[in-house]
Design a protein around this motif. Structure first.
Motif, PDB file in Angstrom:
ATOM      1  N   MET A   1       0.843  -1.170   0.000  1.00 21.14           N
ATOM      2  CA  MET A   1       0.000   0.000   0.000  1.00 21.14           C
ATOM      3  C   MET A   1       0.894   1.241   0.000  1.00 21.14           C
ATOM      4  O   MET A   1       1.824   1.341   0.760  1.00 21.14           O
ATOM      5  CB  MET A   1      -0.873  -0.033   1.258  1.00 21.14           C
ATOM      6  CG  MET A   1      -1.711   1.174   1.442  1.00 21.14           C
ATOM      7  SD  MET A   1      -2.835   1.080   2.866  1.00 21.14           S
ATOM      8  CE  MET A   1      -1.994   0.122   4.068  1.00 21.14           C
ATOM      9  N   SER A   2       0.588   2.188  -0.878  1.00 13.44           N
ATOM     10  CA  SER A   2       1.343   3.424  -0.892  1.00 13.44           C
ATOM     11  C   SER A   2       0.387   4.587  -1.132  1.00 13.44           C
ATOM     12  O   SER A   2      -0.691   4.419  -1.678  1.00 13.44           O
ATOM     13  CB  SER A   2       2.433   3.400  -1.966  1.00 13.44           C
ATOM     14  OG  SER A   2       1.841   3.357  -3.232  1.00 13.44           O
ATOM     15  N   SER A   3       0.804   5.748  -0.739  1.00 19.43           N
ATOM     16  CA  SER A   3      -0.016   6.940  -0.890  1.00 19.43           C
ATOM     17  C   SER A   3      -0.185   7.297  -2.357  1.00 19.43           C
ATOM     18  O   SER A   3       0.722   7.151  -3.158  1.00 19.43           O
ATOM     19  CB  SER A   3       0.641   8.097  -0.144  1.00 19.43           C
ATOM     20  OG  SER A   3      -0.083   9.279  -0.345  1.00 19.43           O
ATOM     21  N   SER A   4      -1.366   7.769  -2.683  1.00 27.34           N
ATOM     22  CA  SER A   4      -1.619   8.233  -4.040  1.00 27.34           C
ATOM     23  C   SER A   4      -1.465   9.750  -4.131  1.00 27.34           C
ATOM     24  O   SER A   4      -1.914  10.362  -5.077  1.00 27.34           O
ATOM     25  CB  SER A   4      -3.022   7.812  -4.467  1.00 27.34           C
ATOM     26  OG  SER A   4      -3.972   8.373  -3.578  1.00 27.34           O
ATOM     27  N   ILE A   5      -0.831  10.327  -3.145  1.00 25.41           N
ATOM     28  CA  ILE A   5      -0.661  11.779  -3.075  1.00 25.41           C
ATOM     29  C   ILE A   5       0.689  12.160  -3.656  1.00 25.41           C
ATOM     30  O   ILE A   5       1.716  11.611  -3.276  1.00 25.41           O
ATOM     31  CB  ILE A   5      -0.719  12.277  -1.616  1.00 25.41           C
ATOM     32  CG1 ILE A   5      -1.977  11.783  -0.919  1.00 25.41           C
ATOM     33  CG2 ILE A   5      -0.580  13.783  -1.539  1.00 25.41           C
ATOM     34  CD1 ILE A   5      -3.251  12.227  -1.553  1.00 25.41           C
ATOM     35  N   THR A   6       0.681  13.113  -4.562  1.00 25.85           N
ATOM     36  CA  THR A   6       1.916  13.649  -5.113  1.00 25.85           C
ATOM     37  C   THR A   6       1.975  15.134  -4.779  1.00 25.85           C
ATOM     38  O   THR A   6       1.092  15.901  -5.163  1.00 25.85           O
ATOM     39  CB  THR A   6       1.973  13.457  -6.639  1.00 25.85           C
ATOM     40  OG1 THR A   6       1.857  12.066  -6.924  1.00 25.85           O
ATOM     41  CG2 THR A   6       3.270  14.006  -7.208  1.00 25.85           C
ATOM     42  N   ILE A   7       3.008  15.510  -4.062  1.00 23.17           N
ATOM     43  CA  ILE A   7       3.236  16.909  -3.712  1.00 23.17           C
ATOM     44  C   ILE A   7       4.259  17.460  -4.699  1.00 23.17           C
ATOM     45  O   ILE A   7       5.284  16.834  -4.956  1.00 23.17           O
ATOM     46  CB  ILE A   7       3.765  17.041  -2.262  1.00 23.17           C
ATOM     47  CG1 ILE A   7       2.773  16.439  -1.273  1.00 23.17           C
ATOM     48  CG2 ILE A   7       4.080  18.484  -1.924  1.00 23.17           C
ATOM     49  CD1 ILE A   7       1.431  17.129  -1.202  1.00 23.17           C
ATOM     50  N   VAL A   8       3.951  18.634  -5.259  1.00 25.34           N
ATOM     51  CA  VAL A   8       4.818  19.226  -6.267  1.00 25.34           C
ATOM     52  C   VAL A   8       5.356  20.563  -5.774  1.00 25.34           C
ATOM     53  O   VAL A   8       4.826  21.160  -4.834  1.00 25.34           O
ATOM     54  CB  VAL A   8       4.087  19.408  -7.614  1.00 25.34           C
ATOM     55  CG1 VAL A   8       3.612  18.058  -8.159  1.00 25.34           C
ATOM     56  CG2 VAL A   8       2.913  20.371  -7.490  1.00 25.34           C
ATOM     57  N   ARG A   9       6.387  21.017  -6.441  1.00 23.59           N
ATOM     58  CA  ARG A   9       6.942  22.340  -6.138  1.00 23.59           C
ATOM     59  C   ARG A   9       5.924  23.421  -6.486  1.00 23.59           C
ATOM     60  O   ARG A   9       5.065  23.213  -7.336  1.00 23.59           O
ATOM     61  CB  ARG A   9       8.198  22.579  -6.968  1.00 23.59           C
ATOM     62  CG  ARG A   9       9.339  21.697  -6.595  1.00 23.59           C
ATOM     63  CD  ARG A   9      10.508  21.968  -7.516  1.00 23.59           C
ATOM     64  NE  ARG A   9      11.515  20.946  -7.302  1.00 23.59           N
ATOM     65  CZ  ARG A   9      12.803  21.188  -7.269  1.00 23.59           C
ATOM     66  NH1 ARG A   9      13.255  22.397  -7.485  1.00 23.59           N
ATOM     67  NH2 ARG A   9      13.657  20.218  -7.048  1.00 23.59           N
ATOM     68  N   PRO A  10       6.059  24.574  -5.856  1.00 23.56           N
ATOM     69  CA  PRO A  10       5.130  25.668  -6.168  1.00 23.56           C
ATOM     70  C   PRO A  10       5.209  26.046  -7.647  1.00 23.56           C
ATOM     71  O   PRO A  10       6.295  26.108  -8.219  1.00 23.56           O
ATOM     72  CB  PRO A  10       5.616  26.818  -5.291  1.00 23.56           C
ATOM     73  CG  PRO A  10       6.515  26.204  -4.273  1.00 23.56           C
ATOM     74  CD  PRO A  10       7.044  24.937  -4.853  1.00 23.56           C
ATOM     75  N   ASP A  11       4.073  26.279  -8.233  1.00 17.75           N
ATOM     76  CA  ASP A  11       3.993  26.678  -9.633  1.00 17.75           C
ATOM     77  C   ASP A  11       3.575  28.149  -9.681  1.00 17.75           C
ATOM     78  O   ASP A  11       2.478  28.493  -9.237  1.00 17.75           O
ATOM     79  CB  ASP A  11       2.965  25.805 -10.352  1.00 17.75           C
ATOM     80  CG  ASP A  11       2.843  26.101 -11.838  1.00 17.75           C
ATOM     81  OD1 ASP A  11       3.239  27.203 -12.279  1.00 17.75           O
ATOM     82  OD2 ASP A  11       2.326  25.225 -12.549  1.00 17.75           O
ATOM     83  N   PRO A  12       4.431  29.013 -10.203  1.00 15.63           N
ATOM     84  CA  PRO A  12       4.086  30.435 -10.225  1.00 15.63           C
ATOM     85  C   PRO A  12       2.868  30.748 -11.092  1.00 15.63           C
ATOM     86  O   PRO A  12       2.322  31.846 -11.010  1.00 15.63           O
ATOM     87  CB  PRO A  12       5.348  31.113 -10.762  1.00 15.63           C
ATOM     88  CG  PRO A  12       6.151  30.037 -11.394  1.00 15.63           C
ATOM     89  CD  PRO A  12       5.765  28.741 -10.746  1.00 15.63           C
ATOM     90  N   THR A  13       2.398  29.786 -11.882  1.00 12.15           N
ATOM     91  CA  THR A  13       1.210  30.036 -12.715  1.00 12.15           C
ATOM     92  C   THR A  13      -0.091  29.644 -12.029  1.00 12.15           C
ATOM     93  O   THR A  13      -1.166  29.816 -12.607  1.00 12.15           O
ATOM     94  CB  THR A  13       1.311  29.303 -14.069  1.00 12.15           C
ATOM     95  OG1 THR A  13       1.178  27.885 -13.859  1.00 12.15           O
ATOM     96  CG2 THR A  13       2.617  29.619 -14.786  1.00 12.15           C
ATOM     97  N   TRP A  14      -0.021  29.119 -10.795  1.00 17.53           N
ATOM     98  CA  TRP A  14      -1.260  28.722 -10.117  1.00 17.53           C
ATOM     99  C   TRP A  14      -2.243  29.879  -9.984  1.00 17.53           C
ATOM    100  O   TRP A  14      -3.448  29.698 -10.161  1.00 17.53           O
ATOM    101  CB  TRP A  14      -0.968  28.107  -8.751  1.00 17.53           C
ATOM    102  CG  TRP A  14      -0.511  26.678  -8.801  1.00 17.53           C
ATOM    103  CD1 TRP A  14      -0.769  25.756  -9.781  1.00 17.53           C
ATOM    104  CD2 TRP A  14       0.261  25.996  -7.827  1.00 17.53           C
ATOM    105  NE1 TRP A  14      -0.207  24.548  -9.465  1.00 17.53           N
ATOM    106  CE2 TRP A  14       0.445  24.662  -8.258  1.00 17.53           C
ATOM    107  CE3 TRP A  14       0.834  26.374  -6.616  1.00 17.53           C
ATOM    108  CZ2 TRP A  14       1.152  23.720  -7.535  1.00 17.53           C
ATOM    109  CZ3 TRP A  14       1.544  25.423  -5.891  1.00 17.53           C
ATOM    110  CH2 TRP A  14       1.697  24.106  -6.345  1.00 17.53           C
ATOM    111  N   ALA A  15      -1.766  31.070  -9.696  1.00 17.38           N
ATOM    112  CA  ALA A  15      -2.674  32.223  -9.554  1.00 17.38           C
ATOM    113  C   ALA A  15      -3.371  32.520 -10.886  1.00 17.38           C
ATOM    114  O   ALA A  15      -4.583  32.766 -10.909  1.00 17.38           O
ATOM    115  CB  ALA A  15      -1.915  33.447  -9.062  1.00 17.38           C
ATOM    116  N   ALA A  16      -2.645  32.471 -11.978  1.00 16.25           N
ATOM    117  CA  ALA A  16      -3.250  32.706 -13.295  1.00 16.25           C
ATOM    118  C   ALA A  16      -4.219  31.576 -13.654  1.00 16.25           C
ATOM    119  O   ALA A  16      -5.281  31.830 -14.249  1.00 16.25           O
ATOM    120  CB  ALA A  16      -2.168  32.841 -14.362  1.00 16.25           C
TER     121      ALA A  16
END
Length: 188
Positions: A1-16
């Motif tokens: 069993m493993s987590s299905s969660i992937t954490i990524v680096r901040p994306d400067p385009t998230w606000a757009a």
């Protein structure tokens, strides 16, 4: 069993990406919402996150929760559980303070969790204050990010387990955020 969660680096385009998605949401729901806000980790510059935009649409009444959800369902969004948020220690415990609707984006679109909440309720304020507190406290945001990265590596069965694990940590951040809000005069 493993987590299905992937954490990524901040994306400067998230606000757009939020701006574009908010326009789409407003085109669907019109004036039935009083505001549309970018919330969650993607709304905090520099914070690691799942690559999912969390958005809060605020309505004026409980009747509008289902009205807005139905407008979105009619536009191919998917209504999902839960129908409430977890009560936070020290905040009102009445179930009505935590009611919400959750819809996700149409298939093959940018991943979005759209939380529909009622203006002035504890859960509506929580999302906004939590975001603004982390924006104003980058060291706290970084510590929260480190927790999220570690939690995502745990052998969790599903995304719900990850959210359940995060809830008390978010509450530990939120409680001093209330003190900060009172001290600074913060309003949503």
């Amino acid at each position: 069993m493993s987590s299905s969660i992937t954490i990524v680096r901040p994306d400067p385009t998230w606000a757009a990406q939020f701006d574009k998605t908010a326009q789409t949401i407003r085109a669907i729901v019109g004036d039935t919402v009083t505001r549309v806000d970018h919330i969650g980790s993607t709304a905090v510059p520099g914070l690691v996150s799942k690559d999912v935009l969390d958005i809060q649409a605020t309505v004026s009444s409980e009747l509008q929760l289902d009205e807005v959800a139905q407008l979105l369902v009619d536009a191919n969004w998917e209504l999902r559980p839960p129908r409430s948020d977890h009560p936070v220690p020290g905040l009102p415990s009445e179930a009505l303070q935590w009611v919400k609707r959750l819809v996700i984006e149409p298939m093959y679109r940018r991943r979005v969790n759209l939380h529909i909440r009622i203006a002035g309720r504890a859960n509506q304020r929580y999302a906004l204050l939590f975001r603004d507190y982390l924006r104003a406290h980058p060291t706290t945001a970084a510590a929260y990010g480190a927790f999220k990265e570690r939690a995502a590596r745990l052998p969790l069965e599903n995304v719900g387990d990850y959210a359940d694990l995060k809830d008390p940590v978010c509450d530990l951040i939120y409680l001093p955020a209330e003190e900060w809000a009172a001290r600074t005069g913060w309003t949503p």
